[in-house]
Design a protein around this motif. Sequence first.
Motif, PDB file in Angstrom:
ATOM      1  N   LEU A 294      -4.915 -14.257 -40.609  1.00 21.19           N
ATOM      2  CA  LEU A 294      -5.396 -15.542 -41.122  1.00 21.19           C
ATOM      3  C   LEU A 294      -6.710 -15.895 -40.443  1.00 21.19           C
ATOM      4  O   LEU A 294      -6.794 -15.890 -39.207  1.00 21.19           O
ATOM      5  N   THR A 295      -7.763 -16.172 -41.211  1.00 19.22           N
ATOM      6  CA  THR A 295      -9.062 -16.548 -40.657  1.00 19.22           C
ATOM      7  C   THR A 295      -9.587 -17.778 -41.386  1.00 19.22           C
ATOM      8  O   THR A 295      -9.308 -17.988 -42.575  1.00 19.22           O
ATOM      9  N   LEU A 312     -12.039 -19.378 -36.628  1.00 22.54           N
ATOM     10  CA  LEU A 312     -10.740 -19.210 -35.993  1.00 22.54           C
ATOM     11  C   LEU A 312     -10.023 -18.032 -36.626  1.00 22.54           C
ATOM     12  O   LEU A 312     -10.148 -17.777 -37.829  1.00 22.54           O
ATOM     13  N   GLY A 313      -9.242 -17.323 -35.813  1.00 19.61           N
ATOM     14  CA  GLY A 313      -8.507 -16.184 -36.324  1.00 19.61           C
ATOM     15  C   GLY A 313      -7.140 -16.058 -35.675  1.00 19.61           C
ATOM     16  O   GLY A 313      -6.995 -16.272 -34.464  1.00 19.61           O
ATOM     17  N   VAL A 314      -6.140 -15.732 -36.482  1.00 19.82           N
ATOM     18  CA  VAL A 314      -4.782 -15.480 -35.994  1.00 19.82           C
ATOM     19  C   VAL A 314      -4.325 -14.155 -36.596  1.00 19.82           C
ATOM     20  O   VAL A 314      -4.300 -14.005 -37.822  1.00 19.82           O
ATOM     21  N   TYR A 315      -3.968 -13.209 -35.728  1.00 19.44           N
ATOM     22  CA  TYR A 315      -3.605 -11.858 -36.180  1.00 19.44           C
ATOM     23  C   TYR A 315      -2.289 -11.452 -35.535  1.00 19.44           C
ATOM     24  O   TYR A 315      -2.105 -11.593 -34.314  1.00 19.44           O
ATOM     25  N   ASN A 316      -1.371 -10.945 -36.370  1.00 19.78           N
ATOM     26  CA  ASN A 316      -0.096 -10.437 -35.870  1.00 19.78           C
ATOM     27  C   ASN A 316       0.215  -9.112 -36.567  1.00 19.78           C
ATOM     28  O   ASN A 316       0.055  -8.995 -37.788  1.00 19.78           O
ATOM     29  N   GLU A 317       0.660  -8.151 -35.781  1.00 22.56           N
ATOM     30  CA  GLU A 317       0.990  -6.835 -36.332  1.00 22.56           C
ATOM     31  C   GLU A 317       2.199  -6.269 -35.617  1.00 22.56           C
ATOM     32  O   GLU A 317       2.326  -6.366 -34.391  1.00 22.56           O
ATOM     33  N   ASN A 352      -5.244 -14.157 -30.991  1.00 19.77           N
ATOM     34  CA  ASN A 352      -5.822 -15.403 -31.480  1.00 19.77           C
ATOM     35  C   ASN A 352      -7.263 -15.503 -30.982  1.00 19.77           C
ATOM     36  O   ASN A 352      -7.545 -15.177 -29.822  1.00 19.77           O
ATOM     37  N   SER A 353      -8.165 -15.942 -31.836  1.00 18.29           N
ATOM     38  CA  SER A 353      -9.579 -15.976 -31.466  1.00 18.29           C
ATOM     39  C   SER A 353     -10.222 -17.281 -31.927  1.00 18.29           C
ATOM     40  O   SER A 353      -9.791 -17.905 -32.903  1.00 18.29           O
ATOM     41  N   LEU A 354     -11.282 -17.658 -31.205  1.00 17.03           N
ATOM     42  CA  LEU A 354     -12.063 -18.851 -31.539  1.00 17.03           C
ATOM     43  C   LEU A 354     -13.513 -18.587 -31.183  1.00 17.03           C
ATOM     44  O   LEU A 354     -13.822 -18.069 -30.110  1.00 17.03           O
ATOM     45  N   CYS A 355     -14.419 -18.932 -32.086  1.00 13.50           N
ATOM     46  CA  CYS A 355     -15.851 -18.759 -31.856  1.00 13.50           C
ATOM     47  C   CYS A 355     -16.589 -19.983 -32.367  1.00 13.50           C
ATOM     48  O   CYS A 355     -16.308 -20.477 -33.463  1.00 13.50           O
ATOM     49  N   ALA A 356     -17.518 -20.485 -31.568  1.00 12.98           N
ATOM     50  CA  ALA A 356     -18.359 -21.624 -31.958  1.00 12.98           C
ATOM     51  C   ALA A 356     -19.816 -21.237 -31.742  1.00 12.98           C
ATOM     52  O   ALA A 356     -20.181 -20.697 -30.691  1.00 12.98           O
ATOM     53  N   THR A 357     -20.649 -21.510 -32.733  1.00 16.80           N
ATOM     54  CA  THR A 357     -22.076 -21.179 -32.670  1.00 16.80           C
ATOM     55  C   THR A 357     -22.898 -22.395 -33.070  1.00 16.80           C
ATOM     56  O   THR A 357     -22.694 -22.955 -34.152  1.00 16.80           O
TER      57      THR A 357
END
Length: 380
Positions: A294-295, A312-317, A352-357
């Motif tokens: 999910l992004t 934002l990103g949420v990844y599950n595998e 889980n990831s977060l990036c702000a620019t």
Amino acid sequence: MKRFAQIMLIGCALSTQVCAQMSAVSIRGQVVDKSQIPIAFANVDLADKGLGTATDMAGNFTLSGLGQGDYSITVSAVGFEMYTELVIVSSGESTTLKITLADARYSIPQIEVLGVRNSSLQQLPGSAAKIDQREMNLLAPVSGNEVFRRVTGVHVVDEEGAGLRTNTGIRGLNPDRSRSVLVPEDGVPVTLNPHGEPEMYYTLAMERMAGAEVVKGAGQIAYGPRTIGGVVNYITADPPADEEVNVTLQGGQGGYFSGLMSYSNTYGNTGVQVSYLRKQADDIVGTSFRLNDLTAKFRFELSEKSSLGLKLGVYNEASNSTYVGLTQTMYDAGGQDFVRMAPDDRLDLSRNSLCATHRVRFNANTELRTSVYGYLPPRS
């Protein structure tokens, strides 16, 4: 009398040519973007006359040898909306234009290695390749391995046949876990520690990408800490100006299924793009997996010269991946007629990831971009 007539005809022809040159005029101008930065190699056409040219590095163009009349001028460039204007040309006068092209997409202020303009490739030392959205649609790739095999000098090794783990090497370097290649998403490194532990256990899903860039040679040194072999930059889709809803479904043997749903729109000064990817398989050469990705991307126009982008990103595998491969006996048996040597091996990833620019443009030649990003590391 014949000689005299011949001389008179030649004189008339010369006079007509001189008069035509004196009445011929030109259309000159410059093509820039909304920040007044020149756009190189833009196409400038007079469609109704069959004439055209391209802008130089400073965005300038000239259409010469025109006569008096009305001309429909069309300007187009990659990454910008097409521009059309009716120009009235008077006899003996040249017309000068200043044309501003609007961005074709509502772009998030992330970093692209090569950018969207052809001039970026020509100014880059070494070699580079760019896979755009059109080529991605034609390929309809199951994984990034299918995309990067098309790039000269890039060696991709499949691990389980589904593209869950990328193993990419450039120009003969070891492809194991892509440790000799810098892999960013929109210019931001994907690995948790690219300086000391660059191994790629988490692999970006190519299905949700709008394109990719590969840089090889001397130019790669400018883009990050782990660029021994080169740079492989994944480019995600940006919110368009109008509402879009996309659904892509794929299926195959072994219980394989891939479904991508995305929604994007622009509300006033805010752009939104959300996508959800579900992939699964029960038996692909002995491999089973369940994957959820999910992004979400947001862009906020703070003023005419500044903007803020969030991603934002949420990844599950969950997969039964293993380091224990096939033995020679298993391979000779056809790769299917065997008992798994490590049936309990599993690889469960959660990231889980977060990036702000933040971007501020001071003038046509000066811009400041500040990026802050962080990850909750993949864990099993």
